[in-house]
Design a protein around this motif. Sequence first.
Motif, mmCIF file in Angstrom:
data_model
loop_
_atom_site.group_PDB
_atom_site.id
_atom_site.type_symbol
_atom_site.label_atom_id
_atom_site.label_comp_id
_atom_site.label_asym_id
_atom_site.label_seq_id
_atom_site.Cartn_x
_atom_site.Cartn_y
_atom_site.Cartn_z
ATOM 1 N N THR A 1 0.866 -1.171 -0.052
ATOM 2 C CA THR A 1 -0.074 -0.029 -0.063
ATOM 3 C C THR A 1 0.863 1.215 0.005
ATOM 4 O O THR A 1 0.351 2.288 -0.583
ATOM 5 N N MET A 2 1.932 1.202 0.415
ATOM 6 C CA MET A 2 2.827 2.070 0.561
ATOM 7 C C MET A 2 4.188 1.851 -0.105
ATOM 8 O O MET A 2 5.515 1.764 0.596
ATOM 9 N N PRO A 3 4.349 1.559 -1.366
ATOM 10 C CA PRO A 3 5.510 0.970 -1.798
ATOM 11 C C PRO A 3 6.804 1.685 -1.762
ATOM 12 O O PRO A 3 7.933 1.106 -1.842
ATOM 13 N N GLU A 4 6.695 2.852 -1.643
ATOM 14 C CA GLU A 4 8.073 3.681 -1.687
ATOM 15 C C GLU A 4 8.390 4.087 -0.263
ATOM 16 O O GLU A 4 9.310 4.960 -0.110
ATOM 17 N N SER A 5 7.833 3.694 0.757
ATOM 18 C CA SER A 5 8.129 4.062 1.951
ATOM 19 C C SER A 5 9.045 3.167 2.596
ATOM 20 O O SER A 5 9.493 2.207 2.068
ATOM 21 N N HIS A 6 9.322 3.338 3.764
ATOM 22 C CA HIS A 6 10.584 2.776 4.440
ATOM 23 C C HIS A 6 9.953 2.189 5.960
ATOM 24 O O HIS A 6 9.183 2.912 6.554
ATOM 25 N N ASP B 1 1.083 -4.956 14.806
ATOM 26 C CA ASP B 1 -0.208 -5.843 14.423
ATOM 27 C C ASP B 1 -1.377 -5.166 13.967
ATOM 28 O O ASP B 1 -2.441 -5.106 13.933
ATOM 29 N N ILE B 2 -0.771 -4.227 12.843
ATOM 30 C CA ILE B 2 -1.571 -3.342 12.065
ATOM 31 C C ILE B 2 -1.500 -3.789 10.496
ATOM 32 O O ILE B 2 -0.261 -4.087 10.087
ATOM 33 N N ALA B 3 -2.410 -3.593 9.980
ATOM 34 C CA ALA B 3 -2.515 -3.860 8.482
ATOM 35 C C ALA B 3 -2.737 -2.227 7.855
ATOM 36 O O ALA B 3 -3.718 -1.730 8.238
ATOM 37 N N VAL B 4 -1.704 -1.781 7.064
ATOM 38 C CA VAL B 4 -1.843 -0.467 6.440
ATOM 39 C C VAL B 4 -2.522 -0.655 5.052
ATOM 40 O O VAL B 4 -1.952 -1.328 4.421
ATOM 41 N N ILE B 5 -3.627 -0.195 5.025
ATOM 42 C CA ILE B 5 -4.404 -0.502 3.798
ATOM 43 C C ILE B 5 -4.819 0.846 2.786
ATOM 44 O O ILE B 5 -5.405 0.990 1.794
ATOM 45 N N GLY B 6 -4.025 1.991 3.393
ATOM 46 C CA GLY B 6 -4.389 3.390 2.391
ATOM 47 C C GLY B 6 -2.973 4.001 2.648
ATOM 48 O O GLY B 6 -2.210 3.515 3.530
ATOM 49 N N ASP B 7 -2.743 5.047 1.925
ATOM 50 C CA ASP B 7 -1.643 5.916 1.945
ATOM 51 C C ASP B 7 -1.479 6.528 3.040
ATOM 52 O O ASP B 7 -2.436 7.557 3.028
ATOM 53 N N LEU B 8 -0.842 6.510 4.035
ATOM 54 C CA LEU B 8 -0.707 7.273 5.323
ATOM 55 C C LEU B 8 -0.031 8.703 5.091
ATOM 56 O O LEU B 8 -0.154 9.676 6.022
ATOM 57 N N GLY B 9 0.582 8.581 4.174
ATOM 58 C CA GLY B 9 1.388 9.920 3.797
ATOM 59 C C GLY B 9 0.454 10.950 3.542
ATOM 60 O O GLY B 9 0.995 12.263 3.600
ATOM 61 N N GLU B 10 -0.632 10.788 3.051
ATOM 62 C CA GLU B 10 -1.550 11.934 2.959
ATOM 63 C C GLU B 10 -1.679 12.756 4.118
ATOM 64 O O GLU B 10 -2.226 14.230 3.891
ATOM 65 N N ILE B 11 -1.860 12.460 5.335
ATOM 66 C CA ILE B 11 -2.004 13.017 6.538
ATOM 67 C C ILE B 11 -1.229 14.151 6.635
ATOM 68 O O ILE B 11 -1.483 15.466 7.058
ATOM 69 N N PHE B 12 0.097 14.057 5.920
ATOM 70 C CA PHE B 12 1.061 15.473 6.043
ATOM 71 C C PHE B 12 0.971 16.361 4.948
ATOM 72 O O PHE B 12 1.256 17.672 5.193
#
Length: 390
Positions: A143-148, A215-226
């Motif tokens: 879901t965030m392939p370019e993140s680290h 223990d979470i599943a990221v299913i959307g781009d969290l970078g949007e909040i910034f």
Amino acid sequence: MVLGKRICVGWNRLLLLLPAVILIPHFLSVKELHQQMDSRDVPKEKPKKPDHLIQGPAAGEGLHNRLQCQGTRALNRTQILKFRNNSLPTDHVALVTVFTTYNSTADSDSRRNDLVSVGNVSYNKVERSMAILNVFLNFVQVTMPESHVIILTDPAVDLPLHRDIVTIQPIQGEYSRDKLMLQRIRSYIMFLQTRLEKLKQKQEQVTHFIFTDSDIAVIGDLGEIFSDYPNFDLALTFRNNKDQPLNSGFIAVRGTADGIQRGVAFLQEVLAVYSSKFMQASRMLGDQLALAWVVKSKPNFNIKRFSRGEAFQDMIGGASVLFLPCSLYNWTPPEGAGQFHGMPLDVKVVHFKGSRKRLMLEAWNFLSSSSNLPDMLCLILRSGRTKYDF
């Protein structure tokens, strides 16, 4: 005279029976007490948790802004991921988690009996933890392939991870089970302080950080909040819960020098409150109680906003804090805000708290075989009210 004699004989008999009448209830109560004590000595068998997914009805049926399911097929959701197209690329966002393992000292027979199978794979306790961590990384990669992802861990632990998206950063501290939540805040602070020094020395580019449980599943781009909320220093997730309105499993810090400095100051205050007021809850919940105390103790803070389910910002001390609803950024089956009304269509994070770890692995296995994220969410929604064995 005869009548009087009969009365006397009757009283004598009654007096003879009276001790028995008094003692019988006493003997009965003593017997019951012994039975209760004996029953306490016998260990009660814990109810066995299901070792496979149990699906029920999908909550939120008929609500226009909730996921609608027919079995595990999503009816009203064709695309979840919405990638941003602006000046803030996703590779400037890193997820950070604290993780360690605890080696079991049990004998080999006990370890064999402790195996839990999901699909075709069996896991012992340590392997289960690693499996959850790997699935967490899998979801981030999709879901965030370019993140680290940065893993903060005990220097004494050698994590068997060899993945391109992962950096392992040892941080000295107390990682025992009883102190892990306390250590987690200390690790966050030490990590941010190190990053701040490198940023000041221009050894690092600006990177925004999202601290999460593993223990979470990221299913959307969290970078949007910034980009959607450009003025906050620190972000927390909230729910409509009087005693524990804030969940510590998701904390975002803006990666500018000012953002990191204010984030560190805020977390240092939380750590001080935790250490002075909530050490009796150090193994669990102490950090969340400390977070709530720091926020609610500020003058003029309106706690009614926690019941409205909408994002808002407020000044807490010297930091601008963004409050994000758990229903979107920390949705938990079946706990957490909004679960009884189903799953919001724009949910970004699913948090598999407690005994729902099996569901996390099963969800990833389903996604791997189907490549259909909305259908996977129906699997989670329909299976999330059961406590599993993982």
